[in-house]
Enzyme design. Sequence first.
Site, PDB file in Angstrom:
ATOM      1  N   GLN A  20       0.963  -0.994  -0.081  1.00  0.00           N
ATOM      2  CA  GLN A  20      -0.208  -0.023  -0.065  1.00  0.00           C
ATOM      3  C   GLN A  20       0.829   1.240  -0.065  1.00  0.00           C
ATOM      4  O   GLN A  20       2.007   1.335   0.476  1.00  0.00           O
ATOM      5  CB  GLN A  20      -1.016  -0.038   1.091  1.00  0.00           C
ATOM      6  CG  GLN A  20      -1.998  -1.221   1.099  1.00  0.00           C
ATOM      7  CD  GLN A  20      -2.846  -1.198   2.426  1.00  0.00           C
ATOM      8  OE1 GLN A  20      -3.166  -0.180   3.126  1.00  0.00           O
ATOM      9  NE2 GLN A  20      -3.179  -2.585   2.769  1.00  0.00           N
ATOM     10  N   ASP A  68      -6.407  -7.518  10.063  1.00  0.00           N
ATOM     11  CA  ASP A  68      -6.593  -6.715   8.991  1.00  0.00           C
ATOM     12  C   ASP A  68      -7.416  -7.611   8.130  1.00  0.00           C
ATOM     13  O   ASP A  68      -7.424  -8.823   8.124  1.00  0.00           O
ATOM     14  CB  ASP A  68      -5.216  -6.389   8.331  1.00  0.00           C
ATOM     15  CG  ASP A  68      -5.190  -5.428   7.341  1.00  0.00           C
ATOM     16  OD1 ASP A  68      -4.562  -4.128   8.012  1.00  0.00           O
ATOM     17  OD2 ASP A  68      -5.763  -5.426   6.289  1.00  0.00           O
ATOM     18  N   CYS A  86      -6.488   9.526   8.643  1.00  0.00           N
ATOM     19  CA  CYS A  86      -5.649  10.191   7.566  1.00  0.00           C
ATOM     20  C   CYS A  86      -6.498  10.614   6.412  1.00  0.00           C
ATOM     21  O   CYS A  86      -5.994  10.873   5.441  1.00  0.00           O
ATOM     22  CB  CYS A  86      -4.859   8.780   7.158  1.00  0.00           C
ATOM     23  SG  CYS A  86      -5.574   7.666   6.299  1.00  0.00           S
TER      24      CYS A  86
END
Length: 396
Positions: free
Chosen positions: A199, A249, A339
């Site tokens: 990523q 995740d 973010c």
Amino acid sequence: MNPEARLVLKPGREKSLRHRHPWIFSGAVDRVEGEPAMGDTVTVVARDGAFLARAAYNPQSQIRARAWSFDPAQIVDEAFLKARLQGAIDRRSVMRPGSDALRLVHGESDGLPGLVADRYGDTLVLQILSAGAERWRSLWAPALAQMTGASAAFERSDVEVRTLEGLPPRTGALMGAVPTGVRIVEDGISYEVDVVHGQKTGFYLDQRENRALARTLAAGGDVLNAFCYTGGFSLAALAGGARHVSSMDTSEEALAGARRNVELNGLDVGKAEWVAADVFGQLRKLRDQGKHYSLIVLDPPKFAPTEKHVANAARAYKDINLWAMKLLAPGGHLLTFSCSGAVNADLFHKIVAGAAADARVDLQIRRHLEAGLDHPVSIHFPEGEYLKGLWLQAAA
Ligand code: SAH
């Protein structure tokens, strides 16, 4: 290059440039004089002809031009751009101890709109995200390699914003061989970074200082790392002496990378648990199981890619924070982040406060968190302040 081309702004639309904000939106442009090509440098002037900036032109983007310089004496050429690169590197000379990975160039905030350059050991990874940065594409990798001694460079311009700029996505080697599994060391912890498929550019460099904080809070405790990716916070917690670290995740590849990173460091794999699951459902499950943690890290992906996603994003941030708060042991710590550039620090604060009220948990703000020192924010470019976080502690 067409040095004659000019962008003349509508009356009153020169204000943001006078405040040194580097973006010129299409709606602010009265007319284009000359025939600049995509990425060419144009002179931006106010309606009365007063000089405002030299900027990279992009007829295909809503951001019609991005300012390189606000100095009328400044020509935008190779020497100018190399000086900007060198300036960015020099600013970071104090930031390297303990780590051989860092962001070297952070776009607009380093005076290089649309250019991101990360260093992973001897490998550079570049993102070229604007027409202006694209126009000077051949300059970046060799110049940065010469300035830093790096031996390979890889391009990861496979980012959504390129589409908005009218640029096709592109990845590939710029210099040297295509790197696989680049090893980096951050504060004594080794990580393998997949700069080709990972990523962003392979690793969340922006969280370095917050991982260091997690390390200090983890000692002896039970840690939950939601959205763990390749285990950044998990390894920091294990290295900090956590008793047990549970990481989640949805990406199996990310979890596999995280496992490899634990082995790479010779850390106790028995203390690490990896859960392939959706955080939203998993937090509720853990609550049903009566679990509690002394440290929880919530570092989700960007829930609000643009302004129009803010309402949904706010609900999602509130949800995960509320459930995480219910899982905090007395005196437990929560490191919670957003973010999303479109969710500013003030709004994030309000969302988290709302979650705490609904969760009926008393929390203190121990510190406001942000991206590391190698991700500077230009005071003229608030959009650069995308990562914000809170370190919260529950009442004992
Ligand atoms: N904290 C990490 C970076 C997190 S990036 C670090 O320091 O390296 C966000 C991660 O969330 C990605 O790995 C992505 O795969 C994962 N993710 C996205 N949506 C998710 C979901 N609903 N549940 C669990 N993981 C998710």
